[in-house]
Design a protein around this motif. Structure first.
Motif, short mmCIF file in Angstrom:
data_model
loop_
_atom_site.label_atom_id
_atom_site.label_comp_id
_atom_site.label_asym_id
_atom_site.label_seq_id
_atom_site.Cartn_x
_atom_site.Cartn_y
_atom_site.Cartn_z
N TYR A 55 -39.57 32.35 30.58
CA TYR A 55 -40.32 31.83 31.74
C TYR A 55 -39.55 32.10 33.02
O TYR A 55 -40.11 32.54 34.03
CB TYR A 55 -40.54 30.33 31.55
CG TYR A 55 -41.44 29.68 32.58
CD1 TYR A 55 -42.79 29.51 32.32
CD2 TYR A 55 -40.95 29.22 33.79
CE1 TYR A 55 -43.64 28.90 33.25
CE2 TYR A 55 -41.78 28.62 34.72
CZ TYR A 55 -43.12 28.47 34.44
OH TYR A 55 -43.94 27.87 35.37
N ALA B 187 -38.67 30.26 25.05
CA ALA B 187 -39.80 30.28 25.99
C ALA B 187 -39.32 29.96 27.40
O ALA B 187 -39.77 30.57 28.38
CB ALA B 187 -40.86 29.27 25.55
N LEU C 144 -38.04 27.88 19.51
CA LEU C 144 -39.08 28.58 20.23
C LEU C 144 -39.17 28.09 21.67
O LEU C 144 -39.36 28.88 22.60
CB LEU C 144 -40.42 28.38 19.51
CG LEU C 144 -41.64 29.09 20.14
CD1 LEU C 144 -41.41 30.60 20.14
CD2 LEU C 144 -42.92 28.73 19.38
#
Length: 453
Positions: free
Chosen positions: A281, A277, A273
């Motif tokens: 981002y 992420a 995860l």
């Protein structure tokens, strides 16, 4: 944190703050994403080995960043966004001409970045691809809505994390099994090499239409030299590192170009995860630039026709429409993303380079940074409604570039005679710079003579 209350208007001295070193993180972070890595795959796809791919990336980045950073240095001196400053060259209404092309570039990059992000998380997300695209658009909208200060903070955090993550990725990339001959001078070809240099130059130039937007809040007395070098180093280090990483991974990992984001995640240790992420981002961070810039450009186009106060509510309305439009365009994506991306980068250069040549000659050669800011907002001011010299040169340059163009969609007759070498960028830089400087000086001489008479 409050929503930024300024848009295209002048930033007064009592609202200025910050240090030029923050620009290193802004422009390093702007490059720390999978879209830049995908751009690094292009030299390999055009047939260069790793040695010549790296040389073309470095050479193009070092050249292109000169123009990009020169635009950045305008920010503290003028205190206004980059594209509205074009009114001083093209006129208050005439500036709409290059603005329309720049807005297409914003939308094109937004689509490219969003598609790569959605592609990267498609297998890991329980949601549909369309839903992922919409959610990415919503996040970009929220960050861009708050504006300048949040974007600077966003980019600084991204830069810090990226140095660690991409150092790890670079280590794994360099340990990959690479076929022999990739780090030798063999396999050189002028057509591919010059095309790849052009890609890197254009990549850096793609920031030019909004680079001063992120330096305009710096105090007026801020050193132009420091603004230049922090912007230059940030974008050269970030851009060339990511592109070289992309080139190495394209050679060391079969099918890397098919899904750059997902394959990068695999190299970093699998689909955790946290890794997903980080990829998201980076994509959100660069898309915020495009959304923020598109907002500034839209207001610049509309403002001469309708005086308006850009309140937080008005700002949100503009950004929502722009974001919705860009998100909708993602559904029109092409199956062959890499080919689409390559043609898009060349398309950008044909319009960006003439604009940047005119802008920089006007700022550094003719006016030497001295402008009457109030007149930039006044159609009846000294810059006029339309400067037909600048507009005509811009349009004529694009026409002159056509025979020199070399893309998969079109190859001009001169490019064909040169074996496919694309020299449109040289025409787009040299002709408008000389023509604009000559004709504007001639006009100034005539005006001065008339005034004395």
């Amino acid at each position: 944190m409050k929503v930024e209350n300024r848009s295209i208007d002048f930033v007064p001295e009592d609202e200025r703050y910050g240090k030029p070193r923050s620009l290193f993180f802004v422009w390093f972070g702007a490059n720390a994403n999978i879209t830049t890595i995908a751009a690094g795959v292009l030299p390999v796809s055009l047939g260069l080995n790793l040695f010549w791919s790296v040389v073309s990336i470095l050479l193009g980045s070092l050249i292109g960043a000169i123009f990009m950073a020169s635009h950045s240095a305008q920010g503290p001196r003028l205190g206004i966004p980059q594209m509205i400053q074009s009114r001083a060259q093209f006129g208050v209404f005439g500036a709409i001409v290059p603005l329309l092309f720049v807005m297409l570039i914003y939308l094109g990059f937004f689509v490219s970045n969003t598609l790569l992000a959605a592609q990267a998380i498609a297998k890991a997300s329980p949601l549909s691809n369309g839903t992922n695209i919409v959610l990415l658009g919503v996040v970009c909208f929220l960050v861009a809505l708050f504006g300048y200060q949040l974007i600077h903070r966003f980019q600084k955090l991204l830069s810090m994390v990226s140095i660690v993550v991409f150092s790890i990725a670079s280590y794994f990339a360099l340990t990959m099994s690479i076929e022999p001959g990739q780090w030798t001078t063999q396999g050189f070809g002028w057509v591919s090499f010059l095309a790849c240099v052009s890609i890197s130059v254009t990549w850096q130039l793609s920031y030019a239409p909004y680079v001063a937007d992120y330096s305009r809040y710096l105090p007026t007395e801020t050193s132009s030299r420091q603004v230049f070098w922090y912007s230059y180093l940030g974008t050269v280090v970030g851009g060339s590192w990511m592109m070289i990483l992309g080139a190495v991974m394209a050679k060391g990992m079969s099918g890397f170009a098919d899904n750059v984001g997902l394959n990068l995640v695999t190299v970093l240790g699998g689909g955790t995860l946290l890794t997903f992420a980080f990829v998201l981002y980076g994509q959100v961070a660069i898309n915020v630039f495009n959304l923020y810039g598109a907002f500034m450009s839209t207001v610049t186009v509309i403002e001469p026709y309708a005086a308006m106060k850009v309140t937080p509510r008005v700002r949100a309305g503009f950004m929502l429409v722009i974001c919705a439009t860009a998100t909708g365009l993602c559904t029109l994506a092409q199956d062959d993303f890499l080919q689409f991306f390559l043609n898009f980068i060349f398309f950008m250069s044909y319009f960006l380079i003439p604009w940047t040549a005119i802008n920089l000659v006007d700022y550094y050669v003719l006016r030497k940074g001295v402008y009457r800011i109030a007149d930039i907002f006044d159609p009846n001011g000294i810059y006029g409604r339309v400067n037909w010299i600048a507009v005509s040169i811009f349009i004529v340059t694009i026409i002159l570039e056509i025979p020199f163009m070399s893309t998969t969609l079109y190859v001009g007759p001169i490019a064909t005679k040169l074996g496919g070498v694309d020299l449109a960028w040289a025409v787009g830089l040299i002709f408008p710079a000389i023509a604009y400087c000559t004709l504007m000086r001639r006009r100034q001489t005539v005006v001065s003579a008339s005034a004395k008479a």
